[in-house]
Design a protein around this motif. Structure first.
Motif, PDB file in Angstrom:
ATOM      1  N   THR A 139       0.851  -1.158   0.003  1.00 33.37           N
ATOM      2  CA  THR A 139       0.033  -0.018  -0.060  1.00 33.37           C
ATOM      3  C   THR A 139       0.765   1.352  -0.052  1.00 33.37           C
ATOM      4  OG1 THR A 139      -1.760   1.163   1.090  1.00 33.37           O
ATOM      5  CG2 THR A 139      -0.119   0.050   2.460  1.00 33.37           C
ATOM      6  N   ASP A 140       0.143   2.458  -0.121  1.00 35.13           N
ATOM      7  CA  ASP A 140       1.031   3.478  -0.095  1.00 35.13           C
ATOM      8  C   ASP A 140       1.294   4.031   1.555  1.00 35.13           C
ATOM      9  OD1 ASP A 140       1.559   6.348   0.385  1.00 35.13           O
ATOM     10  OD2 ASP A 140       0.287   6.862  -1.318  1.00 35.13           O
ATOM     11  N   PRO A 141       2.600   3.832   1.971  1.00 37.10           N
ATOM     12  CA  PRO A 141       3.043   4.171   3.246  1.00 37.10           C
ATOM     13  C   PRO A 141       2.694   5.390   3.969  1.00 37.10           C
ATOM     14  CG  PRO A 141       4.905   4.413   1.975  1.00 37.10           C
ATOM     15  CD  PRO A 141       3.746   3.808   1.012  1.00 37.10           C
ATOM     16  N   ILE A 142       2.281   6.416   3.084  1.00 41.00           N
ATOM     17  CA  ILE A 142       1.758   7.601   3.717  1.00 41.00           C
ATOM     18  C   ILE A 142       0.455   8.043   3.805  1.00 41.00           C
ATOM     19  CG2 ILE A 142       2.099  10.201   3.630  1.00 41.00           C
ATOM     20  CD1 ILE A 142       4.731   9.677   2.298  1.00 41.00           C
ATOM     21  N   PHE A 143      -0.335   7.799   2.724  1.00 38.90           N
ATOM     22  CA  PHE A 143      -1.747   8.127   2.508  1.00 38.90           C
ATOM     23  C   PHE A 143      -2.680   6.668   2.507  1.00 38.90           C
ATOM     24  CE2 PHE A 143       0.673  11.227   0.444  1.00 38.90           C
ATOM     25  CZ  PHE A 143       0.150  12.571   1.348  1.00 38.90           C
ATOM     26  N   GLY A 144      -2.086   5.579   2.395  1.00 43.72           N
ATOM     27  CA  GLY A 144      -2.807   4.198   2.441  1.00 43.72           C
ATOM     28  C   GLY A 144      -3.446   4.272   1.088  1.00 43.72           C
ATOM     29  N   GLY A 145      -4.216   3.317   0.810  1.00 43.19           N
ATOM     30  CA  GLY A 145      -4.592   3.259  -0.562  1.00 43.19           C
ATOM     31  C   GLY A 145      -3.955   2.093  -1.523  1.00 43.19           C
ATOM     32  N   ASP A 146      -4.410   1.766  -2.467  1.00 47.74           N
ATOM     33  CA  ASP A 146      -3.626   0.902  -3.331  1.00 47.74           C
ATOM     34  C   ASP A 146      -3.242   1.287  -4.679  1.00 47.74           C
ATOM     35  OD1 ASP A 146      -6.101   1.343  -4.485  1.00 47.74           O
ATOM     36  OD2 ASP A 146      -6.730  -0.984  -4.291  1.00 47.74           O
ATOM     37  N   ASP A 147      -2.905   2.472  -4.838  1.00 52.27           N
ATOM     38  CA  ASP A 147      -2.309   3.157  -5.958  1.00 52.27           C
ATOM     39  C   ASP A 147      -0.993   2.521  -6.369  1.00 52.27           C
ATOM     40  OD1 ASP A 147      -1.371   4.693  -8.201  1.00 52.27           O
ATOM     41  OD2 ASP A 147      -1.748   6.602  -7.153  1.00 52.27           O
TER      42      ASP A 147
END
Length: 230
Positions: A139-147
């Motif tokens: 995942t994105d380590p800062i904002f989360g999500g699966d971009d």
């Protein structure tokens, strides 16, 4: 007698060949400077990334080692004190998923409970048994999500304070469900380390067989092809 002089008004300059040579030399020097600078910047970035990764790995290993040393287990009851599993779906990019993305939940006397303010009367309520979870995600380590553009392999350490643990997790038969009701386990605030490609929990079991011989068996917790943990 009159003497007259004639000054030439013709200006001296560079020939076309000289200009071409000068431009060629300038271009070569600029190219070399840019190349050397780019190489130095890449080397600096690589060294910084390695130092950062090593620092994060040390922090994670220190935290995990401390939590395991302070692990709390109780026998002769039906409650779950330790939970380990592996995600049933692939974790990571489609072309290179993690071979095993494990998760570990257990009870421990964490030294950093209450955000490190142990003993502070307004915060510390006197307990010391915490529930902690280690989980690997992509995942994105800062904002989360699966971009896909910003996602990377991330290790999360979610810690529940003793008061939350006492009210919601102690004495539960399904520790995973109880913990999930209190924390997802992969919030940005729980980030501890990145670039961890695999997390496999392996239990080492020692027992005495029928011939009174001491045996040792290693049991890794991994997701099978059918999506079940084995």
């Amino acid at each position: 007698m009159t003497i007259s002089t004639r000054h030439s008004t013709r200006r001296k300059g560079f020939t076309l060949a000289e200009l071409l040579v000068a431009m060629t030399i300038t271009i070569v020097l600029v190219t070399l400077t840019i190349t050397i600078t780019g190489t130095a910047i890449d080397a600096w970035r690589g060294a910084r990334t390695e130092i950062r990764a090593a620092s994060q790995a040390k922090i994670m290993l220190d935290a995990l080692g401390s939590d395991l040393e302070s692990m709390i287990l109780r026998r002769n009851n039906e409650f779950e004190w330790l939970h380990a599993d592996s995600k049933e779906t692939d974790v990571g990019p489609e072309d290179q998923p993690s071979p095993n993305a494990g998760r570990l939940i257990f009870f421990t006397a964490a030294a950093d409970r209450y955000n490190g303010e142990v003993g502070k009367e307004s915060v510390d309520e006197g307990g010391d048994v915490c529930a902690v979870s280690y989980q690997l995600a992509y995942t994105d380590p800062i904002f989360g999500g699966d971009d896909e553009k910003t996602s990377t392999f991330v290790m999360y350490r979610a810690l529940l304070n003793p008061d939350e643990t006492f009210r919601g997790l102690l004495g539960e038969e399904n520790l995973e469900v109880a913990f999930r009701s209190k924390s997802t386990g992969n919030e940005p605030v729980d980030f501890i380390c990145e670039n961890i490609y695999e997390l496999t929990v392996t239990f080492v079991v020692e027992y005495i067989d029928g011939d009174n011989d001491k045996k040792t068996v290693r049991i890794p917790i991994m997701a099978t092809a059918k999506g079940q943990n084995a």
